[in-house]
Design an enzyme around this catalytic site. Structure first.
Site, PDB file in Angstrom:
ATOM      1  N   ASP A 291      -3.881  -7.508   5.860  1.00 17.35           N
ATOM      2  CA  ASP A 291      -5.053  -7.135   5.756  1.00 17.35           C
ATOM      3  C   ASP A 291      -6.275  -8.287   5.186  1.00 17.35           C
ATOM      4  OD1 ASP A 291      -7.365  -5.513   5.185  1.00 17.35           O
ATOM      5  OD2 ASP A 291      -6.563  -4.554   3.381  1.00 17.35           O
TER       6      ASP A 291
ATOM      7  N   LYS B  35       5.496 -15.014   0.056  1.00 11.35           N
ATOM      8  CA  LYS B  35       5.119 -15.592  -1.260  1.00 11.35           C
ATOM      9  C   LYS B  35       6.131 -15.530  -2.095  1.00 11.35           C
ATOM     10  CE  LYS B  35       2.385 -17.082  -4.364  1.00 11.35           C
ATOM     11  NZ  LYS B  35       2.024 -18.563  -4.108  1.00 11.35           N
TER      12      LYS B  35
ATOM     13  N   TYR C 244       0.661  -1.235  -0.136  1.00 12.31           N
ATOM     14  CA  TYR C 244       0.111   0.103  -0.076  1.00 12.31           C
ATOM     15  C   TYR C 244       0.837   1.331  -0.200  1.00 12.31           C
ATOM     16  CZ  TYR C 244      -3.727  -3.102   1.163  1.00 12.31           C
ATOM     17  OH  TYR C 244      -4.809  -4.258   1.486  1.00 12.31           O
TER      18      TYR C 244
ATOM     19  N   ASP D 240      -1.029 -18.113   0.037  1.00 14.96           N
ATOM     20  CA  ASP D 240      -2.017 -19.177  -0.551  1.00 14.96           C
ATOM     21  C   ASP D 240      -2.370 -20.232   0.311  1.00 14.96           C
ATOM     22  OD1 ASP D 240       0.299 -19.893  -1.353  1.00 14.96           O
ATOM     23  OD2 ASP D 240      -0.294 -20.141  -3.424  1.00 14.96           O
TER      24      ASP D 240
ATOM     25  N   ASP E 100      -9.197 -10.379   7.696  1.00 15.28           N
ATOM     26  CA  ASP E 100     -10.494 -10.392   7.570  1.00 15.28           C
ATOM     27  C   ASP E 100     -11.046 -11.622   7.478  1.00 15.28           C
ATOM     28  OD1 ASP E 100     -10.559  -7.622   7.417  1.00 15.28           O
ATOM     29  OD2 ASP E 100     -12.270  -7.562   5.780  1.00 15.28           O
TER      30      ASP E 100
HETATM   31 MG    MG Z   1      -9.477  -4.871   5.648  1.00 19.12          MG
END
Ligand code: MG
Ligand code: NAI
Length: 351
Positions: free
Chosen positions: A244, A187, A137, A220, A248
């Site tokens: 992130d 990754k 980000y 993954d 969730d």
């Molecule tokens: Mg989020």
């Protein structure tokens, strides 16, 4: 007794419903423990953006810089693009105040069935440590050839030695305190520059914490293992994007996004840290008075802990566990019929 100054930013939608509920719990628990909190409220929100063209005033960050902590509800509202609400408030706060750790605890509580058959209360109790100020980000990149067939967008991921090292150190120290282990999300098979660098730094920092066991998983495979065997995790450390998404997923494993809390931490305490439920402003239920307040209440408990009041924090998390285990008072997201106020009342009775 030192008075802690708290900046309250209820924000939009149900943010303005769950922050007052958290405030009621804070009032009760701080009175009992003799903790002094002084609050300043800020109306920074999408509503303000619509009226005045900005989520917060130009000197917004300076107005809260000297506070000891920030308690935020949620921001975002239909009609205002999500990147405006995020980059106009949350991300500037996280970055200006070097809140480089995003901490998200995950627990399956007795009384809240997980969508996963195998995820039992007591067994699933871990934290995701997400890097919060760099990584994928980043503001570096741009668009070119707009409107032409060769239109393009480039977004650079940025991983610095300093930035990765400090979040890894936080994760290893946390695992040492919990007597647990670290799992690093990587990754490095597919992303050939940044992720091998991340892995090298993990190996390097792990050597500084010989008492902490660690392993690493490709993101993954890790996502699959969250679903198949969530009880195996203790401290999961991940880059901004991976953290992130994983957090969730983890909140969903715990049964409802309405319960999940988060802390944006500046561990050096040079700047205020920010505490907020994981959920957003939930426009679909805003104004109905039925939002689950537990995510905001748990976030407030994390704030107390950060301010040095671990016992008061534990009283609050124990009351959350008790209201879920011992009563059937539930908001609709947990298949009940209680209002935000009724669930908060019941929790206060048990506190
Ligand atoms: Mg989020
Ligand atoms: P959301 O978390 O607001 O809602 C997703 C679903 O979960 C909705 O059906 C909602 O009713 C339900 N839900 C969420 N929190 C709940 C609670 N406490 N009690 C009961 N049900 C709850 O996510 P969504 O819909 O993707 O985003 C809505 C707005 O919130 C958007 O503008 C988004 O940008 C913003 N948002 C803001 C965040 C923040 O301020 N940190 C985080 C996530 C989203």
């Amino acid at each position: 007794m030192k008075k802690h100054r708290i900046a309250l930013i209820p924000g939009d939608g149900i943010g303005a419903e769950v922050v007052p509920a958290a405030r009621r719990v804070l009032d009760a628990v701080t009175a009992r423990h003799g903790i002094a909190l002084a609050y300043d409220s800020f109306d920074w929100s999408c509503e303000r953006y619509v009226a005045e063209g900005a989520m917060m005033p130009p000197d917004g960050l300076d107005r809260i810089r000297a506070h000891d902590a920030i308690l935020l509800g949620a921001v975002g509202y239909p009609g205002v693009p999500d990147h405006v609400s995020l980059w106009g408030l949350l991300i500037p706060i996280r970055r200006a105040f070097r809140q480089y750790v995003n901490l998200r605890p995950i627990r399956v509580f007795d009384g809240v069935p997980s969508p996963l058959r195998e995820a039992r209360p007591g067994d699933v109790d871990f934290v995701v440590v997400r890097e919060n100020v760099e990584g994928e980000y980043s503001e570096i990149g741009g668009r070119l050839n707009r409107g032409f067939p060769e239109e393009m967008a480039v977004q650079e991921a940025v991983f610095t030695r300093a930035g990765v090292t400090r979040v890894l150190d936080y994760a290893f120290e946390l695992a040492a305190r919990r007597g647990g282990k670290v799992t690093s999300a990587t990754k490095s098979n597919g992303i050939v520059h940044t992720m091998p660098f991340w892995d090298e730094l993990v190996t390097e920092r792990a050597a500084a914490f010989p008492q902490v066991a660690w392993d690493q998983e490709h993101i993954d495979a890790l996502a699959a293992k969250f679903v198949l065997d969530p009880a195996r995790f203790d401290v999961v450390v991940a880059s901004n994007l991976f953290g992130d998404i994983l957090s969730d997923l983890a909140a969903a494993i715990a049964g409802s996004i309405g319960i999940a809390p988060a802390a944006n931490l500046n561990p050096e305490r040079e700047f205020p840290s920010m505490f907020e439920p994981v959920h957003g402003s939930a426009p679909d239920i805003a104004g109905l008075g039925i939002a689950n307040p537990l995510g905001a209440i748990w976030s407030a408990a994390m704030m107390l802990d950060h301010l040095g009041h671990a016992e008061a924090a534990k009283d609050v998390t124990d009351a959350i566990a008790a209201v879920l285990a011992k009563t059937d008072v539930r908001t609709p997201d947990l298949s009940g019929t209680a209002t935000t106020a009724e669930l908060t009342d019941k929790l206060l009775e048990l506190l």
